[in-house]
Design a protein around this motif. Structure first.
Motif, PDB file in Angstrom:
ATOM      1  N   LYS A 153       0.804  -1.218   0.000  1.00 25.09           N
ATOM      2  CA  LYS A 153       0.000   0.000   0.000  1.00 25.09           C
ATOM      3  C   LYS A 153       0.839   1.271   0.000  1.00 25.09           C
ATOM      4  O   LYS A 153       0.576   2.192  -0.760  1.00 25.09           O
ATOM      5  N   HIS A 154       1.839   1.352   0.881  1.00 27.78           N
ATOM      6  CA  HIS A 154       2.599   2.599   1.031  1.00 27.78           C
ATOM      7  C   HIS A 154       4.081   2.258   1.158  1.00 27.78           C
ATOM      8  O   HIS A 154       4.493   1.541   2.072  1.00 27.78           O
ATOM      9  N   ALA A 155       4.874   2.768   0.218  1.00 25.48           N
ATOM     10  CA  ALA A 155       6.294   2.450   0.157  1.00 25.48           C
ATOM     11  C   ALA A 155       7.144   3.663   0.498  1.00 25.48           C
ATOM     12  O   ALA A 155       6.792   4.805   0.162  1.00 25.48           O
ATOM     13  N   LEU A 156       8.265   3.399   1.143  1.00 26.60           N
ATOM     14  CA  LEU A 156       9.294   4.403   1.398  1.00 26.60           C
ATOM     15  C   LEU A 156      10.477   4.076   0.505  1.00 26.60           C
ATOM     16  O   LEU A 156      11.050   2.983   0.580  1.00 26.60           O
ATOM     17  N   ASP A 157      10.849   5.018  -0.374  1.00 25.38           N
ATOM     18  CA  ASP A 157      11.987   4.837  -1.282  1.00 25.38           C
ATOM     19  C   ASP A 157      13.107   5.754  -0.810  1.00 25.38           C
ATOM     20  O   ASP A 157      13.034   6.976  -0.929  1.00 25.38           O
ATOM     21  N   ILE A 158      14.157   5.149  -0.256  1.00 23.83           N
ATOM     22  CA  ILE A 158      15.285   5.900   0.297  1.00 23.83           C
ATOM     23  C   ILE A 158      16.345   6.063  -0.786  1.00 23.83           C
ATOM     24  O   ILE A 158      16.821   5.082  -1.363  1.00 23.83           O
TER      25      ILE A 158
ATOM     26  N   VAL B  81       7.325  13.766  -2.101  1.00 19.57           N
ATOM     27  CA  VAL B  81       8.770  13.900  -2.291  1.00 19.57           C
ATOM     28  C   VAL B  81       9.347  14.738  -1.162  1.00 19.57           C
ATOM     29  O   VAL B  81       8.864  15.832  -0.870  1.00 19.57           O
ATOM     30  N   LEU B  82      10.403  14.211  -0.535  1.00 22.01           N
ATOM     31  CA  LEU B  82      11.124  14.939   0.508  1.00 22.01           C
ATOM     32  C   LEU B  82      12.534  15.181  -0.004  1.00 22.01           C
ATOM     33  O   LEU B  82      13.337  14.240  -0.109  1.00 22.01           O
ATOM     34  N   ARG B  83      12.843  16.447  -0.347  1.00 23.57           N
ATOM     35  CA  ARG B  83      14.164  16.795  -0.882  1.00 23.57           C
ATOM     36  C   ARG B  83      15.146  16.963   0.274  1.00 23.57           C
ATOM     37  O   ARG B  83      15.589  18.052   0.609  1.00 23.57           O
ATOM     38  N   LYS B  84      15.471  15.847   0.909  1.00 23.16           N
ATOM     39  CA  LYS B  84      16.362  15.850   2.067  1.00 23.16           C
ATOM     40  C   LYS B  84      17.240  14.607   2.029  1.00 23.16           C
ATOM     41  O   LYS B  84      16.950  13.636   1.323  1.00 23.16           O
ATOM     42  N   ASN B  85      18.311  14.645   2.813  1.00 28.24           N
ATOM     43  CA  ASN B  85      19.079  13.435   3.050  1.00 28.24           C
ATOM     44  C   ASN B  85      18.257  12.497   3.930  1.00 28.24           C
ATOM     45  O   ASN B  85      17.479  12.945   4.786  1.00 28.24           O
ATOM     46  N   ALA B  86      18.454  11.212   3.751  1.00 34.77           N
ATOM     47  CA  ALA B  86      17.686  10.233   4.529  1.00 34.77           C
ATOM     48  C   ALA B  86      17.942  10.378   6.024  1.00 34.77           C
ATOM     49  O   ALA B  86      17.073  10.073   6.844  1.00 34.77           O
ATOM     50  N   SER B  87      19.128  10.852   6.389  1.00 35.40           N
ATOM     51  CA  SER B  87      19.452  11.023   7.812  1.00 35.40           C
ATOM     52  C   SER B  87      18.684  12.176   8.452  1.00 35.40           C
ATOM     53  O   SER B  87      18.672  12.303   9.681  1.00 35.40           O
ATOM     54  N   GLU B  88      18.028  13.006   7.644  1.00 34.06           N
ATOM     55  CA  GLU B  88      17.337  14.194   8.156  1.00 34.06           C
ATOM     56  C   GLU B  88      15.830  13.990   8.319  1.00 34.06           C
ATOM     57  O   GLU B  88      15.135  14.899   8.759  1.00 34.06           O
ATOM     58  N   VAL B  89      15.315  12.821   7.962  1.00 32.69           N
ATOM     59  CA  VAL B  89      13.857  12.630   8.000  1.00 32.69           C
ATOM     60  C   VAL B  89      13.478  11.633   9.088  1.00 32.69           C
ATOM     61  O   VAL B  89      14.250  10.744   9.452  1.00 32.69           O
ATOM     62  N   LYS B  90      12.287  11.823   9.621  1.00 34.57           N
ATOM     63  CA  LYS B  90      11.701  10.904  10.596  1.00 34.57           C
ATOM     64  C   LYS B  90      10.246  10.685  10.223  1.00 34.57           C
ATOM     65  O   LYS B  90       9.583  11.570   9.686  1.00 34.57           O
ATOM     66  N   PHE B  91       9.745   9.494  10.537  1.00 26.87           N
ATOM     67  CA  PHE B  91       8.351   9.164  10.236  1.00 26.87           C
ATOM     68  C   PHE B  91       7.712   8.527  11.463  1.00 26.87           C
ATOM     69  O   PHE B  91       8.396   7.979  12.327  1.00 26.87           O
ATOM     70  N   ASP B  92       6.401   8.581  11.492  1.00 29.45           N
ATOM     71  CA  ASP B  92       5.675   7.892  12.558  1.00 29.45           C
ATOM     72  C   ASP B  92       5.900   6.390  12.436  1.00 29.45           C
ATOM     73  O   ASP B  92       6.073   5.864  11.327  1.00 29.45           O
ATOM     74  N   PRO B  93       5.892   5.682  13.569  1.00 28.46           N
ATOM     75  CA  PRO B  93       6.034   4.220  13.503  1.00 28.46           C
ATOM     76  C   PRO B  93       4.950   3.586  12.634  1.00 28.46           C
ATOM     77  O   PRO B  93       3.814   4.077  12.575  1.00 28.46           O
ATOM     78  N   ASP B  94       5.320   2.516  11.956  1.00 29.46           N
ATOM     79  CA  ASP B  94       4.385   1.711  11.155  1.00 29.46           C
ATOM     80  C   ASP B  94       3.726   2.496  10.021  1.00 29.46           C
ATOM     81  O   ASP B  94       2.585   2.221   9.643  1.00 29.46           O
ATOM     82  N   SER B  95       4.453   3.455   9.458  1.00 25.81           N
ATOM     83  CA  SER B  95       3.878   4.264   8.379  1.00 25.81           C
ATOM     84  C   SER B  95       3.889   3.551   7.029  1.00 25.81           C
ATOM     85  O   SER B  95       3.101   3.899   6.144  1.00 25.81           O
ATOM     86  N   PHE B  96       4.757   2.560   6.851  1.00 21.44           N
ATOM     87  CA  PHE B  96       4.956   1.929   5.543  1.00 21.44           C
ATOM     88  C   PHE B  96       4.903   0.410   5.677  1.00 21.44           C
ATOM     89  O   PHE B  96       5.253  -0.144   6.722  1.00 21.44           O
ATOM     90  N   ASP B  97       4.492  -0.253   4.590  1.00 20.10           N
ATOM     91  CA  ASP B  97       4.575  -1.718   4.559  1.00 20.10           C
ATOM     92  C   ASP B  97       5.649  -2.207   3.586  1.00 20.10           C
ATOM     93  O   ASP B  97       5.883  -3.408   3.468  1.00 20.10           O
ATOM     94  N   LEU B  98       6.310  -1.276   2.888  1.00 18.51           N
ATOM     95  CA  LEU B  98       7.403  -1.625   1.975  1.00 18.51           C
ATOM     96  C   LEU B  98       8.466  -0.543   2.048  1.00 18.51           C
ATOM     97  O   LEU B  98       8.154   0.648   1.999  1.00 18.51           O
ATOM     98  N   LEU B  99       9.713  -0.972   2.185  1.00 19.32           N
ATOM     99  CA  LEU B  99      10.858  -0.054   2.184  1.00 19.32           C
ATOM    100  C   LEU B  99      11.817  -0.524   1.096  1.00 19.32           C
ATOM    101  O   LEU B  99      12.164  -1.708   1.051  1.00 19.32           O
ATOM    102  N   VAL B 100      12.234   0.395   0.216  1.00 17.17           N
ATOM    103  CA  VAL B 100      13.199   0.052  -0.826  1.00 17.17           C
ATOM    104  C   VAL B 100      14.347   1.059  -0.790  1.00 17.17           C
ATOM    105  O   VAL B 100      14.160   2.220  -0.432  1.00 17.17           O
TER     106      VAL B 100
ATOM    107  N   ALA C 113       9.805   3.028  11.014  1.00 14.09           N
ATOM    108  CA  ALA C 113       8.670   3.481  10.203  1.00 14.09           C
ATOM    109  C   ALA C 113       8.041   2.347   9.398  1.00 14.09           C
ATOM    110  O   ALA C 113       6.967   2.512   8.823  1.00 14.09           O
ATOM    111  N   LEU C 114       8.711   1.180   9.362  1.00 18.95           N
ATOM    112  CA  LEU C 114       8.194   0.023   8.617  1.00 18.95           C
ATOM    113  C   LEU C 114       7.374  -0.853   9.555  1.00 18.95           C
ATOM    114  O   LEU C 114       7.780  -1.130  10.683  1.00 18.95           O
TER     115      LEU C 114
END
Length: 322
Positions: free
Chosen positions: A185-190, A228-247, A267-268
């Motif tokens: 349903k919702h993916a995080l692409d790092i 789209v978040l124009r940031k480095n991955a080290s600069e972002v935070k998400f609520d727990p359990d926000s995604f079911d797929l991380l790539v 966040a996964l």
């Protein structure tokens, strides 16, 4: 080669195509070898062709006659089955016949034997490999050969407007690991830019949150399901359990990538899936893989580890969050 030597005692290897194809000679019988491969799950071995027969090339019609006669002798193994034929040549092989011509002959022999020539979903594969001086022939199942593509070379057709060839890596991972991205349903692409992986997930109907300081391809702006978040991955935070797929397909050092993914793992969702490429540009790739897998095993169950055809100096991990 190092991976194979660790798997098999008494292994002898000779190179047939530089850095790509090797002839393995083993003291173990065929079933023992296949069982070791099933249990060992090699990362770098993409295709395993049995050698049931071989012949010094004559460079004339005798080569085709020999292949036809050999296959007729094998009719008992193939009658009533869907059978695919793979024909490959090493660079510089003088074998004078094209793959299409060789396949046409063998398809005719299969039809005579009561088998159904099949280009998709075969029950058995007849595999032919020609070197500079020898023809090698063997029969096995796609599972035994580790792939139903010739030499394990999984090929996808480039699409008009395709953002990058990196998309093929994610497509091959889906095929290799038995996934269907449409089930998420919702993916995080790092490290998403320029957006090859993001584009595939959007096409499959997912919501995607893409993180990268660089700009994504303008064609992706049309998707309302993209954040789209124009940031480095080290600069972002998400609520727990926000995604079911991380790539993640980042051109960073393996350990830096590992830290970034681990920092964002909360966040996964529990049981969520991660697909991650690990760059292997150092001198000790197997050691790098062990270290990365050891770190990830704290948070993930590692279900698959393969160097895919579309990987270059890297390999791909398939994991589920514990």
């Amino acid at each position: 080669m190092e991976e194979l030597r660790r798997l098999f005692d008494g292994l002898s290897l000779s190179q047939l195509s530089p850095g790509e194809v090797f002839l393995m000679q083993l003291p173990q019988d065929r079933e023992a070898v296949l069982q070791t491969v099933r249990e060992g799950k090699p990362i770098f071995l993409r295709h395993l062709q049995p050698v049931d027969a071989s012949r010094t090339l004559s460079l004339d019609a005798d080569d085709l006659d020999w292949l036809g006669d050999w296959l007729r002798l094998c009719r008992g193994k193939l009658a009533g089955m869907r059978v695919g034929v793979h024909v490959r040549k090493a660079d510089g092989s003088p074998y004078p016949y094209s793959a299409a011509d060789t396949r046409a002959l063998l398809d005719a022999v299969l039809a005579e034997a009561g088998a159904e020539p099949a280009h998709k979903q075969p029950d058995r594969l007849v595999s032919i490999y020609a070197t500079k001086d020898t023809l090698y022939a063997g029969i096995g199942t796609p599972e035994e050969m580790l792939s139903d593509w010739p030499g394990g070379a999984v090929r996808f057709q480039k699409e008009d407007g395709q953002i990058s060839r990196a998309k093929f890596k994610l497509l091959e991972a889906e095929r290799e690991f038995g996934l269907d991205y449409a089930n998420f349903k919702h993916a995080l692409d790092i490290g998403a830019a320029p957006g090859g992986w993001t584009s595939l997930l959007l096409e499959r109907g997912l919501k995607v949150t893409a993180v990268d300081p660089a700009e994504l391809h303008p064609s992706l702006r049309a998707y309302r399901t993209l954040t789209v978040l124009r940031k480095n991955a080290s600069e972002v935070k998400f609520d727990p359990d926000s995604f079911d797929l991380l790539v993640c397909d980042m051109s960073w050092s393996p350990m830096q990538m590992c830290r970034l993914v681990q920092d964002l793992t909360p966040a996964l969702q529990s049981g969520g899936t991660a697909i991650v490429t690990v760059k292997l540009m150092h001198r000790k790739p197997l050691q790098t893989i062990r270290e990365v897998m050891s770190r990830f095993s704290e948070q993930f169950e590692i279900l698959g580890a393969r160097q895919l055809f579309h990987n270059r100096e890297e390999m791909t991990l398939y994991m589920k969050k514990k």
